[in-house]
Scaffold this active site. Structure first.
Site, short mmCIF file in Angstrom:
data_model
loop_
_atom_site.label_atom_id
_atom_site.label_comp_id
_atom_site.label_asym_id
_atom_site.label_seq_id
_atom_site.Cartn_x
_atom_site.Cartn_y
_atom_site.Cartn_z
N HIS A 106 2.33 -4.97 -19.84
CA HIS A 106 3.01 -4.04 -18.96
C HIS A 106 2.73 -2.58 -19.37
O HIS A 106 3.64 -1.83 -19.75
CB HIS A 106 4.53 -4.31 -18.96
CG HIS A 106 5.23 -3.75 -17.76
ND1 HIS A 106 6.29 -4.35 -17.16
CD2 HIS A 106 5.02 -2.62 -17.04
CE1 HIS A 106 6.71 -3.63 -16.14
NE2 HIS A 106 5.94 -2.56 -16.04
N ARG A 130 5.41 -6.53 -10.29
CA ARG A 130 6.44 -7.19 -11.10
C ARG A 130 6.10 -8.67 -11.13
O ARG A 130 5.70 -9.26 -10.12
CB ARG A 130 7.84 -6.99 -10.49
CG ARG A 130 8.41 -5.60 -10.68
CD ARG A 130 8.75 -5.28 -12.14
NE ARG A 130 9.28 -3.93 -12.29
CZ ARG A 130 8.53 -2.86 -12.54
NH1 ARG A 130 7.23 -2.96 -12.69
NH2 ARG A 130 9.11 -1.67 -12.70
N GLU A 142 9.54 -10.78 -19.72
CA GLU A 142 8.80 -9.86 -20.59
C GLU A 142 9.62 -9.51 -21.81
O GLU A 142 10.83 -9.29 -21.66
CB GLU A 142 8.43 -8.58 -19.82
CG GLU A 142 7.48 -8.86 -18.67
CD GLU A 142 7.06 -7.61 -17.91
OE1 GLU A 142 7.45 -6.50 -18.31
OE2 GLU A 142 6.32 -7.74 -16.93
N MET A 164 0.85 -1.21 0.00
CA MET A 164 0.00 0.00 0.00
C MET A 164 0.88 1.24 0.00
O MET A 164 1.02 1.94 1.01
CB MET A 164 -0.89 -0.05 1.24
CG MET A 164 -1.88 1.11 1.35
SD MET A 164 -3.15 0.96 0.13
CE MET A 164 -4.58 0.89 1.18
N GLY A 165 1.49 1.51 -1.15
CA GLY A 165 2.32 2.71 -1.30
C GLY A 165 1.53 3.75 -2.07
O GLY A 165 0.31 3.86 -1.94
N ARG A 166 2.26 4.50 -2.91
CA ARG A 166 1.60 5.56 -3.68
C ARG A 166 0.50 4.99 -4.57
O ARG A 166 -0.65 5.45 -4.53
CB ARG A 166 2.64 6.28 -4.56
CG ARG A 166 3.57 7.19 -3.80
CD ARG A 166 4.70 7.63 -4.71
NE ARG A 166 5.52 6.49 -5.07
CZ ARG A 166 6.82 6.36 -4.78
NH1 ARG A 166 7.44 7.34 -4.17
NH2 ARG A 166 7.49 5.29 -5.12
P1 NAP Z 1 5.83 2.71 -3.29
O1 NAP Z 1 5.12 4.00 -3.05
O2 NAP Z 1 7.24 2.57 -2.86
O3 NAP Z 1 4.94 1.55 -2.63
C1 NAP Z 1 5.36 0.26 -2.42
C2 NAP Z 1 4.74 -0.25 -1.14
O4 NAP Z 1 5.09 -1.63 -1.00
C3 NAP Z 1 5.20 0.48 0.10
O5 NAP Z 1 4.09 1.00 0.80
C4 NAP Z 1 5.93 -0.57 0.93
O6 NAP Z 1 5.62 -0.40 2.30
C5 NAP Z 1 5.35 -1.87 0.38
N1 NAP Z 1 6.29 -2.99 0.50
C6 NAP Z 1 7.62 -3.00 0.29
N2 NAP Z 1 8.13 -4.21 0.57
C7 NAP Z 1 7.10 -4.96 0.98
C8 NAP Z 1 6.99 -6.31 1.43
N3 NAP Z 1 8.05 -7.10 1.52
N4 NAP Z 1 5.76 -6.77 1.77
C9 NAP Z 1 4.68 -5.97 1.70
N5 NAP Z 1 4.72 -4.69 1.29
C10 NAP Z 1 5.92 -4.20 0.94
O7 NAP Z 1 5.80 2.35 -4.84
P2 NAP Z 1 4.69 2.69 -5.94
O8 NAP Z 1 5.05 3.94 -6.66
O9 NAP Z 1 3.33 2.56 -5.33
O10 NAP Z 1 4.96 1.48 -6.97
C11 NAP Z 1 4.83 0.14 -6.54
C12 NAP Z 1 5.38 -0.81 -7.59
O11 NAP Z 1 4.52 -0.85 -8.69
C13 NAP Z 1 6.74 -0.41 -8.18
O12 NAP Z 1 7.81 -0.87 -7.39
C14 NAP Z 1 6.72 -1.03 -9.56
O13 NAP Z 1 7.40 -2.27 -9.54
C15 NAP Z 1 5.24 -1.25 -9.84
N6 NAP Z 1 4.78 -0.45 -10.99
C16 NAP Z 1 4.30 -1.10 -12.09
C17 NAP Z 1 3.85 -0.36 -13.17
C18 NAP Z 1 3.31 -1.05 -14.39
O14 NAP Z 1 3.38 -0.48 -15.47
N7 NAP Z 1 2.77 -2.25 -14.28
C19 NAP Z 1 3.87 1.03 -13.13
C20 NAP Z 1 4.36 1.66 -11.99
C21 NAP Z 1 4.82 0.90 -10.91
P3 NAP Z 1 6.63 -0.89 3.45
O15 NAP Z 1 7.95 -0.30 3.11
O16 NAP Z 1 6.01 -0.38 4.71
O17 NAP Z 1 6.63 -2.38 3.39
#
Ligand code: NAP
Length: 320
Positions: A286, A238, A267, A155-157
């Site tokens: 993707h 991912r 991919e 639950m990030g951004r």
């Molecule tokens: P973010 O703000 O860093 O959010 C990631 C969240 O995951 C954080 O709240 C973090 O909280 C949690 N997390 C980290 N490690 C964890 C674990 N071991 N278990 C459970 N939760 C965990 O990142 P975001 O901007 O939302 O993006 C998230 C991901 O989406 C990216 O890393 C990227 O791989 C993917 N993405 C994919 C696409 C696409 O085109 N499909 C586009 C954009 C992003 P804690 O640190 O408290 O655990």
């Protein structure tokens, strides 16, 4: 002599114009094909900055062939294609593109969730191929989204942006992170639960955690076994976070109801990946951040970061 930048895919000319005024900009002139490894390794020998996409493997070998390299800017928020430890060792800055893609990726995530729950791709395909032969009482019936329970792992951004959309669908929202987000719990009513509890209770499990050594294979046979038989798994994070072999088995055996995937372990996904033949899998190439405005916004962030480093300023969105 001007500092040199190498860009591994053809990017928008407007975004590149300010860089071209000041630097020697070289670019791989294909939008869809990766630069071959041997050409990439030749190019990095002379570069001060490298602008990469997820398909580029920025590993120790590459860093060692790039003595002048100061910055790698990646056109993504994820950076699992870059060896950050080696970058740190060598004092090379790495930047990414967080924030600007949050809402767009949340839109896609929710769209994929709806498409999977209501079998939109399967239904659309039947209309186009002449297989829509009659209205059928239980034809194309799916799962209700409105009022269901959503479980967000990571639950990030983007996770929060998906959860905000889900509130409009009267969903109950569970989440699991390594750390709690008390403000979001109070403000939006999100409920923190351990991973196993989330998997057992959610009707829709959405994976939005980053790819790290800790999250690789985080959703395997045991975890899929905890999910409801009626549940749907959505992965927009991912591919390798979910064990694809275990997912195939769970979908085929009816241990879970369906999956929606924007990402894969390899991919582009190989055509012989057995997930592609299952009718209860919705697949996308993707495209989480793929809106025109967002992709141009991501490019602008990378371009500015490169400009900042090459002109001696601290860049935004520094990963290391
Ligand atoms: P973010 O703000 O860093 O959010 C990631 C969240 O995951 C954080 O709240 C973090 O909280 C949690 N997390 C980290 N490690 C964890 C674990 N071991 N278990 C459970 N939760 C965990 O990142 P975001 O901007 O939302 O993006 C998230 C991901 O989406 C990216 O890393 C990227 O791989 C993917 N993405 C994919 C696409 C696409 O085109 N499909 C586009 C954009 C992003 P804690 O640190 O408290 O655990």
């Amino acid at each position: 002599m001007k500092q040199r930048i190498f860009i591994t895919r053809k990017l928008d000319d407007g975004v590149l114009a300010p860089l071209r005024e000041k630097f020697d900009v070289r670019m791989w002139e294909s939008e869809s094909e990766s630069v071959p490894r041997d050409i990439l390794l030749q190019e990095v020998a002379e570069v001060d900055a490298l602008w990469t996409v997820l398909a580029d493997n920025v590993d120790r070998e590459l860093f060692e062939m790039a003595p002048k390299l100061k910055v790698v800017s990646n056109l993504a928020v994820g950076h699992n294609n870059i060896d950050l430890e080696v970058a740190k060792e060598r004092g090379i800055i790495v930047t990414n593109t967080p924030g600007v893609l949050t809402e767009t990726t949340a839109d896609l995530t929710f769209g994929l969730l709806l498409a999977t729950a209501r079998r939109l791709m399967e239904a659309e395909n039947d209309v186009r191929t002449g297989n829509w032969t009659s209205w059928s009482p239980m034809g194309y019936t799916g799962m209700d989204v409105g009022g269901a329970t959503l479980g967000i792992v990571g639950m990030g951004r983007i996770g929060e942006a998906v959860a905000r959309r889900a509130k409009g669908f009267d969903m109950r929202i569970l989440y699991h992170n390594r750390s709690r987000k008390m403000d979001a719990e109070v403000e939006h009513g999100f409920e923190y639960v351990e991973l196993d509890a989330l998997l057992g209770e959610a009707d829709f499990v959405v994976i939005l955690a980053p790819y790290t050594p800790e999250t690789v294979g985080m959703i395997g046979a045991r975890e899929l076994g905890l999910m409801k038989k009626t549940a749907v798994l959505i992965n927009v994070a991912r591919g390798a976070i979910v064990d694809e072999v275990a997912l195939y088995d769970a979908l085929k055996n009816g241990d879970i109801w369906a999956a929606g995937l924007d990402v894969f372990t390899t991919e582009p996904v190989p055509q012989d990946n057995p997930l592609l033949i299952l009718p209860n899998v919705t697949v996308l190439p993707h495209i989480g951040s793929a809106s025109i405005t967002t992709r141009l916004g991501m490019m602008k962030l990378n371009g500015q970061a490169i400009m900042d480093v090459l002109e001696g300023r601290e860049p935004e969105n520094r990963v290391v």
